[in-house]
Design an enzyme around this catalytic site. Structure first.
Site, mmCIF file in Angstrom:
data_model
loop_
_atom_site.group_PDB
_atom_site.id
_atom_site.type_symbol
_atom_site.label_atom_id
_atom_site.label_comp_id
_atom_site.label_asym_id
_atom_site.label_seq_id
_atom_site.Cartn_x
_atom_site.Cartn_y
_atom_site.Cartn_z
ATOM 1 N N ARG A 52 0.826 -1.221 0.000
ATOM 2 C CA ARG A 52 0.000 0.000 0.000
ATOM 3 C C ARG A 52 0.853 1.261 0.000
ATOM 4 N NH1 ARG A 52 -5.065 -1.854 3.791
ATOM 5 N NH2 ARG A 52 -6.179 -2.788 2.063
ATOM 6 N N LYS B 8 -20.545 -15.224 2.278
ATOM 7 C CA LYS B 8 -21.992 -15.074 2.417
ATOM 8 C C LYS B 8 -22.677 -14.405 1.240
ATOM 9 C CE LYS B 8 -22.105 -14.939 7.392
ATOM 10 N NZ LYS B 8 -22.278 -14.097 8.560
ATOM 11 N N GLY C 181 -9.694 -8.553 -0.425
ATOM 12 C CA GLY C 181 -8.437 -8.917 0.229
ATOM 13 C C GLY C 181 -8.004 -10.360 -0.014
ATOM 14 N N GLY D 231 -14.628 -3.179 -0.098
ATOM 15 C CA GLY D 231 -16.012 -2.712 0.014
ATOM 16 C C GLY D 231 -16.319 -1.611 -0.994
HETATM 17 P P1 AMP Z 1 -15.797 -12.704 2.235
HETATM 18 O O1 AMP Z 1 -15.161 -11.868 3.306
HETATM 19 O O2 AMP Z 1 -17.291 -12.696 2.257
HETATM 20 O O3 AMP Z 1 -15.222 -12.458 0.869
HETATM 21 O O4 AMP Z 1 -15.443 -14.226 2.611
HETATM 22 C C1 AMP Z 1 -14.151 -14.698 2.697
HETATM 23 C C2 AMP Z 1 -14.164 -15.940 3.522
HETATM 24 O O5 AMP Z 1 -15.022 -16.898 2.939
HETATM 25 C C3 AMP Z 1 -12.815 -16.614 3.646
HETATM 26 O O6 AMP Z 1 -12.335 -16.449 4.950
HETATM 27 C C4 AMP Z 1 -13.113 -18.069 3.332
HETATM 28 O O7 AMP Z 1 -12.543 -18.969 4.264
HETATM 29 C C5 AMP Z 1 -14.625 -18.129 3.449
HETATM 30 N N1 AMP Z 1 -15.169 -19.252 2.685
HETATM 31 C C6 AMP Z 1 -14.920 -19.585 1.416
HETATM 32 N N2 AMP Z 1 -15.529 -20.728 1.098
HETATM 33 C C7 AMP Z 1 -16.189 -21.158 2.199
HETATM 34 C C8 AMP Z 1 -16.973 -22.291 2.511
HETATM 35 N N3 AMP Z 1 -17.215 -23.230 1.582
HETATM 36 N N4 AMP Z 1 -17.476 -22.399 3.751
HETATM 37 C C9 AMP Z 1 -17.232 -21.460 4.677
HETATM 38 N N5 AMP Z 1 -16.499 -20.352 4.457
HETATM 39 C C10 AMP Z 1 -15.968 -20.202 3.222
#
Ligand code: AMP
Length: 391
Positions: free
Chosen positions: A37, A194, A346, A369
């Site tokens: 950064r 999610k 990230g 974000g």
């Molecule tokens: P996000 O911050 O929403 O982009 O989510 C990132 C996180 O999603 C990472 O820490 C991953 O470990 C998690 N992730 C990816 N695939 C899965 C899965 N199949 N089950 C649970 N968590 C997941």
């Protein structure tokens, strides 16, 4: 881009205050573990210094919540900058009460962590005015905070001419121009944990892409929507109808929606869990942890034909080695294909770096974000506040 940049304004001999993103990772001894950064801000800093201007840098670091937290001081950043610029960069701790003496052309100072003051996030007008008093021109080069109305991103623009630096210019070129007129086929891969945080971006991508690929934890709510069994995988019941709606909308719009067809599953959420690959249904008491080999193959075929690719979010629990294959194979393929490639978020950026293909990617977005909100079509207050280009 219709916003002015540092190229559109006379900076000669001026005092320039620039909002940068020096929110760097540090180890327990406060050593900076990744200087990306800071290095990313250098082209803008050097250009401004080249105009015989003096420079006041400001940034946040971590979440001090309006209090002075010693370990969140920008002191290590000032030291790193001193090395990188080969000139002293003084850290000014009390820029609210201290009378900062007139800066000489070419001089650089760094203000202590903005978020030591609750007024920063509250967009307090007096605090913004105080920051503005230090300079003649404001430059924003922190895309990661452009979706927030803070004193250093929005408030300050009421008092000074406000333009973007090179980093924001590049973000707007790629996330704006390129994604509004993508070379086809345009493939987007959206992963992460999610649906709740990604549903709006998924919906808006349906209007732009030829193929939308789903991965990560949100896969299983989509699989459930398609009638598959998902065992103990991540499931957001309240988003089930939205997931079904998205599947339907994709059909109506003629967008190919690729939901993983096979899965790497585990009997517990642990790298050392018992694992197997299944096609379709996930048995009871098993968790979907990563996309399976057939899905990887299908995605690679799509990527090799694509002319524009956007990737945001890991395809599995990539922090655990045994469930990182999906994410890392996509990172590797992105480094090999002949397409405009844009990566944000990230985790995806980290996978790209760990795979050693960062220099093969057309654009690595610095704003998680902010990038999502921009792609969703939302107006980012930090961008809106910048001066428009004069026709
Ligand atoms: P996000 O911050 O929403 O982009 O989510 C990132 C996180 O999603 C990472 O820490 C991953 O470990 C998690 N992730 C990816 N695939 C899965 C899965 N199949 N089950 C649970 N968590 C997941």
């Amino acid at each position: 881009m219709d916003k002015q940049t540092i190229r559109d304004i006379d900076l000669k001999g001026k005092r320039v205050i620039i909002r940068v993103d020096f929110n760097v990772p540090q180890d327990d001894d406060l050593n900076i573990t990744d200087t990306t950064r800071i290095e990313a801000a250098l082209p803008t800093i050097k250009y401004i210094l080249g105009q015989n201007a003096s420079l006041i840098l400001m940034s946040h670091l971590g979440r001090p919540k309006g209090k002075v937290v010693k370990k969140l001081s920008l002191e290590p950043v000032a030291k790193e900058l001193t090395c990188l610029l080969d000139q002293e960069v003084r850290l000014v701790k009390d820029y609210i009460n201290e009378n900062i003496p007139g800066l000489h052309p070419g001089e650089v100072i760094l203000l202590e962590n903005l978020r030591f003051h609750s007024e920063e996030k509250a967009n307090d007008p007096q605090f913004a005015n105080k920051l503005a008093d230090l300079a003649d021109v404001y430059v924003d080069d922190a895309f990661g905070t452009a979706h927030r109305s803070h004193a250093s991103t929005v408030g300050i623009t009421k008092y000074l001419p406000a333009v973007s630096g090179f980093l924001i210019e590049k973000e707007l070129d790629y996330l704006g121009q390129t994604l509004s007129h993508p070379k086809k086929p345009f493939v987007a891969i959206v992963g992460g944990s999610k649906i709740s945080t990604k549903i709006t971006v998924l919906e808006s991508l349906l209007d732009k892409v030829d193929t939308l690929i789903i991965g990560g934890g949100m896969t299983y709510t989509f699989c459930k929507g398609e009638g598959w069994l998902i065992g103990d995988s991540l499931f957001e019941e309240s988003y089930l109808e939205m997931a079904k709606g998205l599947i339907e909308k994709a059909k109506q719009k003629g967008v190919e929606l690729l939901i993983p067809v096979d899965h790497m599953i585990a009997d517990k959420f642990d790298n050392d869990a018992r694992t197997k690959v299944v096609i379709g249904d996930i048995p009871d008491e098993f968790i979907g942890m990563d996309i399976g080999p057939k899905t990887i193959e299908l995605i690679n075929i799509k990527l090799k034909r694509a002319k524009t690719v956007l990737w945001n979010g890991p395809l599995g629990v990539f922090e655990m080695e045994n469930f990182s294959k999906g994410t890392f194979s996509i990172a590797k393929t992105l480094g090999e294909i002949d397409a405009v490639t844009i990566v944000g978020g990230g985790d995806s950026v980290s996978a790209i770096k760990q795979s050693g293909v960062a220099d093969k990617i057309s654009h690595i977005s610095t704003g998680g974000g902010a990038a999502i909100e921009f792609i969703e079509g939302k107006k980012l207050p930090g961008i809106e506040a910048l001066n428009n280009k004069v026709e």
